[in-house]
Write a protein that holds these residues in place. Structure first.
Motif, PDB file in Angstrom:
ATOM      1  N   GLN A 188       0.689  -1.256   0.081  1.00 20.99           N
ATOM      2  CA  GLN A 188      -0.416   0.203   0.121  1.00 20.99           C
ATOM      3  C   GLN A 188       0.863   1.034   0.602  1.00 20.99           C
ATOM      4  OE1 GLN A 188      -3.098  -1.034  -1.193  1.00 20.99           O
ATOM      5  NE2 GLN A 188      -3.160   0.705  -0.347  1.00 20.99           N
ATOM      6  N   ASP A 189       2.184   1.744   0.800  1.00 17.89           N
ATOM      7  CA  ASP A 189       2.859   2.152   0.718  1.00 17.89           C
ATOM      8  C   ASP A 189       3.291   3.147   0.033  1.00 17.89           C
ATOM      9  OD1 ASP A 189       1.686   2.298   3.457  1.00 17.89           O
ATOM     10  OD2 ASP A 189       2.917   2.368   4.488  1.00 17.89           O
ATOM     11  N   ILE A 190       3.558   3.534  -1.184  1.00 21.39           N
ATOM     12  CA  ILE A 190       4.619   3.626  -1.945  1.00 21.39           C
ATOM     13  C   ILE A 190       5.977   4.900  -1.898  1.00 21.39           C
ATOM     14  CG2 ILE A 190       4.921   3.747  -4.220  1.00 21.39           C
ATOM     15  CD1 ILE A 190       2.426   2.502  -4.822  1.00 21.39           C
ATOM     16  N   HIS A 191       7.008   4.643  -2.004  1.00 19.26           N
ATOM     17  CA  HIS A 191       8.109   6.058  -1.556  1.00 19.26           C
ATOM     18  C   HIS A 191       8.583   6.354  -2.515  1.00 19.26           C
ATOM     19  CE1 HIS A 191       7.108   4.775   2.701  1.00 19.26           C
ATOM     20  NE2 HIS A 191       7.640   5.573   2.981  1.00 19.26           N
ATOM     21  N   VAL A 192       8.571   7.658  -3.094  1.00 15.41           N
ATOM     22  CA  VAL A 192       8.516   7.894  -4.475  1.00 15.41           C
ATOM     23  C   VAL A 192       9.491   9.491  -4.277  1.00 15.41           C
ATOM     24  CG1 VAL A 192       8.067   9.103  -7.038  1.00 15.41           C
ATOM     25  CG2 VAL A 192       6.719   7.210  -5.160  1.00 15.41           C
ATOM     26  N   VAL A 193      10.673   9.181  -4.877  1.00 16.80           N
ATOM     27  CA  VAL A 193      11.039  10.866  -4.904  1.00 16.80           C
ATOM     28  C   VAL A 193      11.509  11.324  -6.156  1.00 16.80           C
ATOM     29  CG1 VAL A 193      13.555  11.942  -4.581  1.00 16.80           C
ATOM     30  CG2 VAL A 193      12.793   9.450  -3.398  1.00 16.80           C
ATOM     31  N   ASP A 194      11.656  13.008  -6.790  1.00 15.07           N
ATOM     32  CA  ASP A 194      11.136  13.088  -8.183  1.00 15.07           C
ATOM     33  C   ASP A 194      12.408  13.718  -8.089  1.00 15.07           C
ATOM     34  OD1 ASP A 194      10.818  14.289 -10.383  1.00 15.07           O
ATOM     35  OD2 ASP A 194       9.149  14.737 -10.405  1.00 15.07           O
ATOM     36  N   TYR A 218       4.000   8.756  -0.871  1.00 11.78           N
ATOM     37  CA  TYR A 218       4.985   9.551   0.251  1.00 11.78           C
ATOM     38  C   TYR A 218       6.094  10.003  -1.417  1.00 11.78           C
ATOM     39  CZ  TYR A 218       2.972   7.178   4.530  1.00 11.78           C
ATOM     40  OH  TYR A 218       2.583   6.578   5.535  1.00 11.78           O
ATOM     41  N   VAL A 219       5.417  11.020  -1.361  1.00 12.98           N
ATOM     42  CA  VAL A 219       5.888  11.569  -2.605  1.00 12.98           C
ATOM     43  C   VAL A 219       7.295  12.707  -2.341  1.00 12.98           C
ATOM     44  CG1 VAL A 219       5.839  12.139  -4.805  1.00 12.98           C
ATOM     45  CG2 VAL A 219       4.060  11.007  -4.126  1.00 12.98           C
ATOM     46  N   THR A 220       8.234  12.527  -2.398  1.00 11.51           N
ATOM     47  CA  THR A 220       9.422  14.198  -2.582  1.00 11.51           C
ATOM     48  C   THR A 220       9.491  14.509  -3.919  1.00 11.51           C
ATOM     49  OG1 THR A 220       9.653  13.272  -0.269  1.00 11.51           O
ATOM     50  CG2 THR A 220      11.292  15.395  -1.319  1.00 11.51           C
ATOM     51  N   GLY A 221       9.170  16.373  -3.710  1.00 12.26           N
ATOM     52  CA  GLY A 221      10.088  16.061  -5.454  1.00 12.26           C
ATOM     53  C   GLY A 221      11.592  17.366  -4.342  1.00 12.26           C
ATOM     54  N   VAL A 222      12.408  17.163  -5.609  1.00  8.99           N
ATOM     55  CA  VAL A 222      13.545  17.292  -5.162  1.00  8.99           C
ATOM     56  C   VAL A 222      13.644  18.610  -5.918  1.00  8.99           C
ATOM     57  CG1 VAL A 222      15.912  17.218  -4.322  1.00  8.99           C
ATOM     58  CG2 VAL A 222      14.135  15.702  -3.630  1.00  8.99           C
ATOM     59  N   GLU A 223      14.550  19.609  -5.959  1.00 12.07           N
ATOM     60  CA  GLU A 223      14.582  21.103  -6.890  1.00 12.07           C
ATOM     61  C   GLU A 223      15.053  21.700  -6.299  1.00 12.07           C
ATOM     62  OE1 GLU A 223      14.742  23.442  -9.724  1.00 12.07           O
ATOM     63  OE2 GLU A 223      13.621  20.947  -9.858  1.00 12.07           O
ATOM     64  N   LEU A 224      16.263  22.420  -7.068  1.00 11.71           N
ATOM     65  CA  LEU A 224      17.521  23.442  -6.485  1.00 11.71           C
ATOM     66  C   LEU A 224      16.697  24.853  -6.303  1.00 11.71           C
ATOM     67  CD1 LEU A 224      20.625  22.286  -8.692  1.00 11.71           C
ATOM     68  CD2 LEU A 224      20.242  22.079  -6.200  1.00 11.71           C
ATOM     69  N   GLU A 257      15.730   7.316   2.535  1.00 11.67           N
ATOM     70  CA  GLU A 257      16.129   6.332   3.286  1.00 11.67           C
ATOM     71  C   GLU A 257      14.971   5.325   2.787  1.00 11.67           C
ATOM     72  OE1 GLU A 257      14.890   7.002   7.780  1.00 11.67           O
ATOM     73  OE2 GLU A 257      16.861   8.147   8.279  1.00 11.67           O
ATOM     74  N   LYS A 258      14.385   5.288   2.057  1.00  9.89           N
ATOM     75  CA  LYS A 258      13.547   4.136   1.453  1.00  9.89           C
ATOM     76  C   LYS A 258      12.732   4.851   0.375  1.00  9.89           C
ATOM     77  CE  LYS A 258       9.392   1.537   1.923  1.00  9.89           C
ATOM     78  NZ  LYS A 258      10.560  -0.301   2.290  1.00  9.89           N
ATOM     79  N   LEU A 259      13.051   4.047  -0.301  1.00 15.61           N
ATOM     80  CA  LEU A 259      12.628   4.609  -2.044  1.00 15.61           C
ATOM     81  C   LEU A 259      12.186   3.380  -2.941  1.00 15.61           C
ATOM     82  CD1 LEU A 259      12.857   6.647  -3.926  1.00 15.61           C
ATOM     83  CD2 LEU A 259      15.407   6.070  -4.467  1.00 15.61           C
ATOM     84  N   ASP A 260      11.133   3.524  -3.068  1.00 12.04           N
ATOM     85  CA  ASP A 260      10.434   2.659  -4.197  1.00 12.04           C
ATOM     86  C   ASP A 260      10.538   3.093  -5.389  1.00 12.04           C
ATOM     87  OD1 ASP A 260       9.238   1.021  -2.357  1.00 12.04           O
ATOM     88  OD2 ASP A 260       7.847   2.335  -1.723  1.00 12.04           O
ATOM     89  N   VAL A 261      10.509   4.283  -5.950  1.00 18.26           N
ATOM     90  CA  VAL A 261      10.225   4.853  -7.667  1.00 18.26           C
ATOM     91  C   VAL A 261      10.800   5.607  -7.596  1.00 18.26           C
ATOM     92  CG1 VAL A 261       8.872   5.484  -9.299  1.00 18.26           C
ATOM     93  CG2 VAL A 261       7.851   3.548  -7.623  1.00 18.26           C
ATOM     94  N   MET A 262      12.246   5.690  -8.434  1.00 16.84           N
ATOM     95  CA  MET A 262      13.288   6.963  -8.714  1.00 16.84           C
ATOM     96  C   MET A 262      12.974   7.958  -9.797  1.00 16.84           C
ATOM     97  SD  MET A 262      15.624   8.821  -9.433  1.00 16.84           S
ATOM     98  CE  MET A 262      16.645   8.031 -10.874  1.00 16.84           C
ATOM     99  N   ILE A 263      12.839   8.936  -9.956  1.00 20.25           N
ATOM    100  CA  ILE A 263      12.762   9.151 -10.878  1.00 20.25           C
ATOM    101  C   ILE A 263      13.425  10.831 -11.114  1.00 20.25           C
ATOM    102  CG2 ILE A 263      10.587  11.273 -12.518  1.00 20.25           C
ATOM    103  CD1 ILE A 263       8.577   9.174 -10.117  1.00 20.25           C
ATOM    104  N   ALA A 264      14.080  10.658 -12.251  1.00 18.55           N
ATOM    105  CA  ALA A 264      14.568  11.925 -12.601  1.00 18.55           C
ATOM    106  C   ALA A 264      14.592  12.629 -13.990  1.00 18.55           C
ATOM    107  CB  ALA A 264      16.166  11.771 -12.818  1.00 18.55           C
TER     108      ALA A 264
END
Length: 407
Positions: A188-194, A218-224, A257-264
């Motif tokens: 159910q829980d999906i950790h995403v980093v963009d 659980y989604v995090t957008g990383v932007e400069l 610390e946890k990552l199910d989907v990595m987007i770049a």
């Protein structure tokens, strides 16, 4: 397969729901998985309606371990085929435009469940696909976050200048949806980093899509750029997207610390390598990259004698360096346990590049594949390549450095 066996009660009910969905023009797709029959290496089957030479047929993609095979069936023949295949599959999922039926079987019993799903709006009630079909949308056009992000106006109409972005959003979520379905994960829980989330168009769309699939994202957008981080965070709060956050930084400074989907999707040059390495290191189930600004291999490239007539032209040498860069990336992903595809994607606003690398984690991975690593070494020797950042990162021979986008 057991052609002589009669369907169980649950299988009969499932087949009746399938036939009714087709007859009422409410059918979306059917997925048969965990196949245990006589067809060697067959893993799953995905069925959809298509229009073929003026006739509606059911098209099935048979997914084997090494290839996909597509076959088209008249409706009556398809239903008979599905009935036989169903007896050899431990799981079946039927999706209509507003409901899902799931049939799961074990040695003791079969369980059939039915649930309502909130589906995307379509301009037609008929999900038949063909050359003149109306494309399925994976994001609802009337979602308020699209208006807040400037994709739609107050009437939920697409702003003309954002039509290309709207197409990109739906294509991205479609690619994600199909790839996640292949993983067959029930979590159910999906950790995403963009990484490089920009104004958050794709980040918001993916979060919204996962919520509508009854997942807990659980989604995090990383932007400069701090102004974009602040803007996106305000939109997320206004939308009540409590598990969507934005972080000011890049792959050097944000360490999940946890990552199910990595987007770049617009990581410049070797920033793509650092992002891919983060996904592999954290055992991500899915890695999605759209590389740009390939610079590392171009100065190293030495033309093999047979290719010198072709690579004497700078534009060809640049294209060759780009293809070689991404080929090595894709091969490294395969060597480290990922089923990997390289294909055309909708180009981003930051770059005209339209290539995507999609990698899905294999469950049987144990150690790097020596045969693939040897293929990489042969390519490097052929072109005189001394350094490829992803290879060095995976071998712990390259430290984090300044990999920010310089475009």
């Amino acid at each position: 397969m057991s052609q002589g066996a009669s369907p169980s009660l649950q299988e009969q009910q499932f087949l009746q729901a399938l036939q009714q969905a087709i007859e009422t023009q409410n059918f979306d797709r059917l997925v048969l998985s965990q196949y245990k029959g006589e067809l060697e290496q067959l893993e799953k089957m995905t069925w959809r309606l298509i229009e073929l030479q003026g006739q509606t047929v059911l098209s099935c993609v048979y997914r084997y371990q090494t290839q996909d095979v597509t076959k088209n069936y008249p409706l009556e023949e398809a239903l008979s085929q599905i009935e036989q295949l169903l007896q050899c599959c431990k799981q079946a999922n039927l999706f209509s435009l507003d409901q899902e039926w799931q049939l799961k079987k074990n040695k003791k019993k079969a369980i059939l469940t039915q649930s309502k799903i909130k589906t995307v709006k379509a301009a037609s009630n008929t999900p038949v696909q063909g050359h003149d079909r109306i494309k399925q949308r994976y994001v609802e056009q009337d979602r308020l976050f699209l208006q807040r992000l400037g994709i739609t106006d107050e009437k939920a109409e697409i702003i003309p200048s954002m039509a290309r972005k709207w197409k990109q959003i739906n294509k991205f979520v479609e690619i994600f949806s199909n790839a996640w379905e292949q993983l067959q994960l029930e979590q159910q829980d999906i950790h995403v980093v963009d990484f490089g989330s920009g104004k958050g168009y794709l980040t918001f769309a993916l979060y919204d899509y996962l919520q509508h699939q009854h997942k807990t994202p659980y989604v995090t957008g990383v932007e400069l750029r701090s102004n974009l981080v602040e803007f996106c965070q305000k939109v997320a709060e206004a939308e009540g997207f409590s598990r969507l956050d934005f972080f000011q930084g890049d792959v050097r400074t944000y360490h999940p610390e946890k990552l199910d989907v990595m987007i770049a999707l617009h990581a410049c040059d070797i920033a793509t390598d650092f992002a891919i390495h983060t996904g592999i290191r954290l055992n991500a189930s899915m890695i999605m990259c759209a590389p740009c600004c390939h610079k590392e291999l171009r100065p190293q490239l030495q033309s093999p004698a047979v290719l010198q007539p072709m690579l004497q032209f700078g534009i060809h040498a640049g294209q060759q360096a780009e293809m070689l860069t991404d080929t090595i990336r894709a091969l490294l992903l395969k060597a480290y346990g990922y089923e990997t595809k390289v294909f055309e994607f909708v180009s981003l606003e930051h770059t005209s590049k339209n290539k995507m690398i999609l990698a899905i984690k294999r469950r049987d991975y144990q150690a790097p594949d020596a045969k693939i690593l040897a293929q990489i070494q042969a390519l490097k020797e052929m072109y005189g390549i001394q350094q490829h950042s992803l290879e060095l990162l995976l071998a712990d021979q390259l430290e984090i450095q300044d990999v920010g986008c310089k475009c």
